[in-house]
Design a protein around this motif. Structure first.
Motif, PDB file in Angstrom:
ATOM      1  N   UNK A   1       0.855  -1.188   0.000  1.00  0.00           N
ATOM      2  CA  UNK A   1       0.000   0.000   0.000  1.00  0.00           C
ATOM      3  C   UNK A   1       0.882   1.227   0.000  1.00  0.00           C
ATOM      4  N   UNK A   2       0.620   2.138  -0.929  1.00  0.00           N
ATOM      5  CA  UNK A   2       1.403   3.359  -1.029  1.00  0.00           C
ATOM      6  C   UNK A   2       1.400   4.120   0.292  1.00  0.00           C
ATOM      7  N   UNK A   3       2.564   4.426   0.773  1.00  0.00           N
ATOM      8  CA  UNK A   3       2.686   5.179   2.012  1.00  0.00           C
ATOM      9  C   UNK A   3       2.630   4.335   3.258  1.00  0.00           C
ATOM     10  N   UNK A   4       2.310   3.055   3.112  1.00  0.00           N
ATOM     11  CA  UNK A   4       2.231   2.154   4.256  1.00  0.00           C
ATOM     12  C   UNK A   4       3.279   1.058   4.142  1.00  0.00           C
ATOM     13  N   UNK A   5       3.403   0.474   2.938  1.00  0.00           N
ATOM     14  CA  UNK A   5       4.391  -0.562   2.722  1.00  0.00           C
ATOM     15  C   UNK A   5       3.769  -1.936   2.654  1.00  0.00           C
ATOM     16  N   UNK A   6       4.512  -2.955   3.097  1.00  0.00           N
ATOM     17  CA  UNK A   6       4.093  -4.347   2.988  1.00  0.00           C
ATOM     18  C   UNK A   6       2.905  -4.632   3.898  1.00  0.00           C
ATOM     19  N   UNK A   7       1.933  -5.361   3.350  1.00  0.00           N
ATOM     20  CA  UNK A   7       0.773  -5.807   4.124  1.00  0.00           C
ATOM     21  C   UNK A   7       0.652  -7.314   3.965  1.00  0.00           C
ATOM     22  N   UNK A   8       0.528  -8.021   5.072  1.00  0.00           N
ATOM     23  CA  UNK A   8       0.299  -9.467   5.076  1.00  0.00           C
ATOM     24  C   UNK A   8      -1.116  -9.718   5.567  1.00  0.00           C
ATOM     25  N   UNK A   9      -1.889 -10.486   4.795  1.00  0.00           N
ATOM     26  CA  UNK A   9      -3.257 -10.768   5.219  1.00  0.00           C
ATOM     27  C   UNK A   9      -3.425 -12.256   5.456  1.00  0.00           C
ATOM     28  N   UNK A  10      -4.377 -12.589   6.320  1.00  0.00           N
ATOM     29  CA  UNK A  10      -4.662 -13.969   6.653  1.00  0.00           C
ATOM     30  C   UNK A  10      -5.658 -14.014   7.797  1.00  0.00           C
ATOM     31  N   UNK A  11      -5.858 -15.198   8.328  1.00  0.00           N
ATOM     32  CA  UNK A  11      -6.763 -15.386   9.454  1.00  0.00           C
ATOM     33  C   UNK A  11      -5.948 -15.654  10.715  1.00  0.00           C
ATOM     34  N   UNK A  12      -6.226 -14.910  11.768  1.00  0.00           N
ATOM     35  CA  UNK A  12      -5.510 -15.111  13.033  1.00  0.00           C
ATOM     36  C   UNK A  12      -5.846 -16.502  13.559  1.00  0.00           C
ATOM     37  N   UNK A  13      -4.833 -17.350  13.675  1.00  0.00           N
ATOM     38  CA  UNK A  13      -5.047 -18.744  14.089  1.00  0.00           C
ATOM     39  C   UNK A  13      -5.249 -18.862  15.591  1.00  0.00           C
ATOM     40  N   UNK A  14      -4.512 -18.096  16.366  1.00  0.00           N
ATOM     41  CA  UNK A  14      -4.611 -18.181  17.826  1.00  0.00           C
ATOM     42  C   UNK A  14      -4.116 -16.876  18.432  1.00  0.00           C
ATOM     43  N   UNK A  15      -4.476 -16.664  19.695  1.00  0.00           N
ATOM     44  CA  UNK A  15      -3.999 -15.476  20.393  1.00  0.00           C
ATOM     45  C   UNK A  15      -4.577 -14.191  19.840  1.00  0.00           C
ATOM     46  N   UNK A  16      -3.857 -13.098  20.048  1.00  0.00           N
ATOM     47  CA  UNK A  16      -4.304 -11.780  19.615  1.00  0.00           C
ATOM     48  C   UNK A  16      -3.100 -10.934  19.245  1.00  0.00           C
ATOM     49  N   UNK A  17      -3.332  -9.943  18.375  1.00  0.00           N
ATOM     50  CA  UNK A  17      -2.276  -9.028  17.948  1.00  0.00           C
ATOM     51  C   UNK A  17      -2.805  -7.606  18.051  1.00  0.00           C
ATOM     52  N   UNK A  18      -1.922  -6.682  18.432  1.00  0.00           N
ATOM     53  CA  UNK A  18      -2.284  -5.270  18.528  1.00  0.00           C
ATOM     54  C   UNK A  18      -1.353  -4.441  17.664  1.00  0.00           C
ATOM     55  N   UNK A  19      -1.870  -3.306  17.188  1.00  0.00           N
ATOM     56  CA  UNK A  19      -1.023  -2.381  16.441  1.00  0.00           C
ATOM     57  C   UNK A  19       0.155  -1.973  17.331  1.00  0.00           C
TER      58      UNK A  19
ATOM     59  N   UNK B   1       9.543  -9.693   0.030  1.00  0.00           N
ATOM     60  CA  UNK B   1      10.131 -10.723   0.893  1.00  0.00           C
ATOM     61  C   UNK B   1       9.091 -11.479   1.718  1.00  0.00           C
ATOM     62  N   UNK B   2       7.824 -11.070   1.601  1.00  0.00           N
ATOM     63  CA  UNK B   2       6.748 -11.729   2.343  1.00  0.00           C
ATOM     64  C   UNK B   2       6.063 -12.721   1.404  1.00  0.00           C
ATOM     65  N   UNK B   3       5.956 -13.979   1.827  1.00  0.00           N
ATOM     66  CA  UNK B   3       5.395 -15.012   0.966  1.00  0.00           C
ATOM     67  C   UNK B   3       4.277 -15.772   1.663  1.00  0.00           C
ATOM     68  N   UNK B   4       3.332 -16.253   0.847  1.00  0.00           N
ATOM     69  CA  UNK B   4       2.282 -17.113   1.368  1.00  0.00           C
ATOM     70  C   UNK B   4       2.916 -18.346   2.030  1.00  0.00           C
ATOM     71  N   UNK B   5       2.355 -18.746   3.171  1.00  0.00           N
ATOM     72  CA  UNK B   5       2.885 -19.894   3.898  1.00  0.00           C
ATOM     73  C   UNK B   5       3.790 -19.500   5.049  1.00  0.00           C
ATOM     74  N   UNK B   6       4.274 -18.225   5.032  1.00  0.00           N
ATOM     75  CA  UNK B   6       5.026 -17.731   6.185  1.00  0.00           C
ATOM     76  C   UNK B   6       4.067 -17.511   7.352  1.00  0.00           C
ATOM     77  N   UNK B   7       4.632 -17.301   8.531  1.00  0.00           N
ATOM     78  CA  UNK B   7       3.810 -17.123   9.719  1.00  0.00           C
ATOM     79  C   UNK B   7       4.295 -15.913  10.498  1.00  0.00           C
ATOM     80  N   UNK B   8       3.363 -15.211  11.140  1.00  0.00           N
ATOM     81  CA  UNK B   8       3.677 -14.107  12.044  1.00  0.00           C
ATOM     82  C   UNK B   8       3.504 -14.586  13.480  1.00  0.00           C
ATOM     83  N   UNK B   9       4.505 -14.290  14.317  1.00  0.00           N
ATOM     84  CA  UNK B   9       4.544 -14.741  15.709  1.00  0.00           C
ATOM     85  C   UNK B   9       5.042 -13.609  16.602  1.00  0.00           C
ATOM     86  N   UNK B  10       4.809 -13.689  17.902  1.00  0.00           N
ATOM     87  CA  UNK B  10       5.387 -12.691  18.810  1.00  0.00           C
ATOM     88  C   UNK B  10       6.914 -12.724  18.754  1.00  0.00           C
TER      89      UNK B  10
END
Length: 536
Positions: A366-384, A433-442
């Motif tokens: 997104x212009x002015x924001x940069x890389x965005x990763x979308x998906x469904x949160x599997x567990x836990x919670x995330x905050x900005x 550098x962000x690819x489908x199948x990667x995961x976001x974690x704390x």
């Protein structure tokens, strides 16, 4: 004058005319605007703008105090949005929408943006929210049914409401979905909250903001060549329920059976909607419903006719063994009130416990924001603002990133919990550098990526036998990767349940014990459960 430039100047003129609730800023920085008490004074200024605008303020960024177009570098624009988000939070408000324009050229090219800020906190992530995945044969009315549900608009008989979900021009032209689509509607005390114009991002955001309960749809692909995409939609999302469509003028097909098998293999509570009932007489409709009931009994499920037993029974009984069957028409509206009542009453399924985790399904910039990763949160919670890990990369490493902001159906939220379909803007990584199948974690996690894992597998269909070295595609969470099977004993026959070592061919992924997966190669397919991992 370019169309973008003309639109920008119209926005600036509108701001000058509207006056009191509009603020012009060239840029905002943490170092200058968050120091020495300036946060409080700027937040007070923002509250004044919101009061002047009857609950809404407009901040024009990248311009001089008198409205002259300046433009600022993308990095400065991103920092400005971060600071503005903090100001909004301090002022008990939230950024609802941001439009951007590029100005200048070459080394002097910069960004100008218009941010709409609305009073009130962002969506409370504790609101009930169920996610439904659709499945069914091509032209059996999945997208049309969902398009009619989320808008309340009757279809024209030609699949017109499908266009509310198809996102690519060639999909609209051909009438065939080629990728996953997403839609949302909700409910409040007065009934359904629907979209007036699903093509407007702000209208989807309005539904998210106004509804007390949300229903998100992950609309999959019915055409056989895109079965891999359908599997990704059903396996790679944190779904609560499945919705299988069967057209009354066609009846169950081979694809219907295959999609039902995937739904049941993932233990997803499922509902069947017989669509297009306006096209057939009662005799044909009864015949198709009996075919559906036989199909369900063949796989060990008990069909429950909603026409005979009612919506309340469907809500109470849907689960591992019972599959409610609805008769519907997106043209006449038959059965749609009953589906509304069902989705309003279905409980949220239990979310896995544990820390935040989200497997990446899509990426974009997104212009002015940069890389965005979308998906469904599997567990836990995330905050900005949370510090996260992203990976594994091809070498097994994880990148340190920050959750810059979070959006759900184009509505900014400050927090997202398990089951939410979200886009997370990431600071510290390029979109490439962000690819489908990667995961976001704390950031505090200590993940162990693997190239191979142990599994218990069931071979549902295979022409002969699976031997050592068999190479299907494995679909696990959002991972779709070629793998090599090494069965215990050297082979597996159709219908067999056995153990195997599964090895990814090209790179490591994050896999954990207990995860379910589907494997497929040509007409061969099966399902499995991870029983152990072999860390790198």
């Amino acid at each position: 004058m370019s169309a973008d430039r003309a639109a920008l100047e119209r926005a600036l003129e509108r701001g000058e005319e509207e006056g009191g609730h509009v603020e012009f800023k060239e840029r905002l920085s943490r170092e200058v605007h968050l120091a020495d008490g300036r946060l409080e004074s700027l937040a007070a200024q923002l509250r004044h703008r919101i009061l002047s605008g009857d609950g809404t303020a407009t901040y024009v960024v990248g311009v001089t105090d008198d409205g002259g177009i300046a433009g600022i570098p993308p990095e400065a624009f991103s920092e400005t949005m971060d600071v503005l988000s903090l100001l909004a939070e301090e002022a008990s408000a939230h950024i609802e929408d941001v439009e951007t324009w590029g100005v200048g050229s070459g080394a002097d090219r910069g960004l100008v943006g218009v941010a709409t800020i609305r009073e009130g906190s962002m969506l409370d992530a504790d609101d009930e929210h169920i996610v439904v995945g659709t499945a069914g044969h091509v032209d059996h009315g999945k997208s049309t049914l969902v398009g009619t549900l989320v808008t309340g608009q009757a279809d024209d008989g030609q699949g017109g409401t499908r266009s509310f979900l198809d996102v690519q021009p060639h999909e609209v032209e051909r009438g065939l979905s080629a990728d996953l689509s997403y839609a949302v509607y909700g409910f409040d005390a007065d009934g359904p909250v629907r979209m007036d114009n699903p093509h407007r991002k702000a209208d989807r955001a309005r539904v998210v903001e106004e509804a007390d309960r949300l229903v998100s749809f992950v609309d999959t692909v019915g055409h056989e060549p895109w079965l891999r995409t359908t599997i990704r939609g059903l396996v790679g999302q944190r779904l609560d329920y499945g919705l299988l469509t069967v057209a009354a003028d066609d009846g169950p097909t081979k694809t219907t059976r295959e999609h039902l098998g995937i739904l049941l293999a993932t233990d997803l509570p499922t509902v069947v909607a017989i669509t297009k009932v306006d096209l057939v007489d009662n005799e044909r409709l009864t015949e198709v419903e009996r075919e559906v009931e036989r199909l369900l009994r063949d796989v060990g499920r008990t069909p429950l006719s909603v026409d005979r037993h009612g919506v309340e029974a469907a809500v109470e009984e849907v689960g591992e063994s019972v599959v409610p069957v609805f008769r519907t028409s997106a043209v006449s509206g038959r059965g749609l009130d009953e589906l509304d009542r069902l989705f309003d009453a279905l409980p949220k399924t239990d979310a896995p416990e544990g820390d935040f985790r989200m497997y990446v399904d899509r990426t974009y910039s997104v212009t002015g924001v940069g890389a965005v990763a979308s998906g469904t949160v599997s567990s836990g919670a995330v905050e900005a603002g949370d510090e996260l890990l992203l990976g594994p990369m091809a070498d097994g490493s994880f990148a340190e990133v920050e959750a810059r902001s979070i959006e759900m159906h184009y509505h900014r939220v400050d927090r997202a919990e398990a089951g939410r379909i979200v886009g997370i803007a990431l600071k510290g990584v390029r979109e490439a550098d962000v690819e489908r199948g990667m995961v976001l974690l704390p950031r505090s996690s200590d993940p162990d990526p693997v190239r191979s894992f142990e599994a218990e597998v069931i071979v549902l269909n295979h022409p002969t036998r699976i031997r050592d070295g068999y190479e299907p595609v494995v679909h696990l969470e959002t991972i779709s990767e070629a793998a090599v099977f090494h069965p215990d004993g050297g082979r597996l026959l159709p219908g067999d349940t056995g153990r195997a070592t599964v090895e990814f061919k090209f790179r490591p992924y994050l896999v954990e014990e207990g995860q379910r997966f589907v494997f497929r190669e040509g007409r061969s397919k099966g399902v499995g459960t991870v029983t152990g991992v072999n860390p790198e």
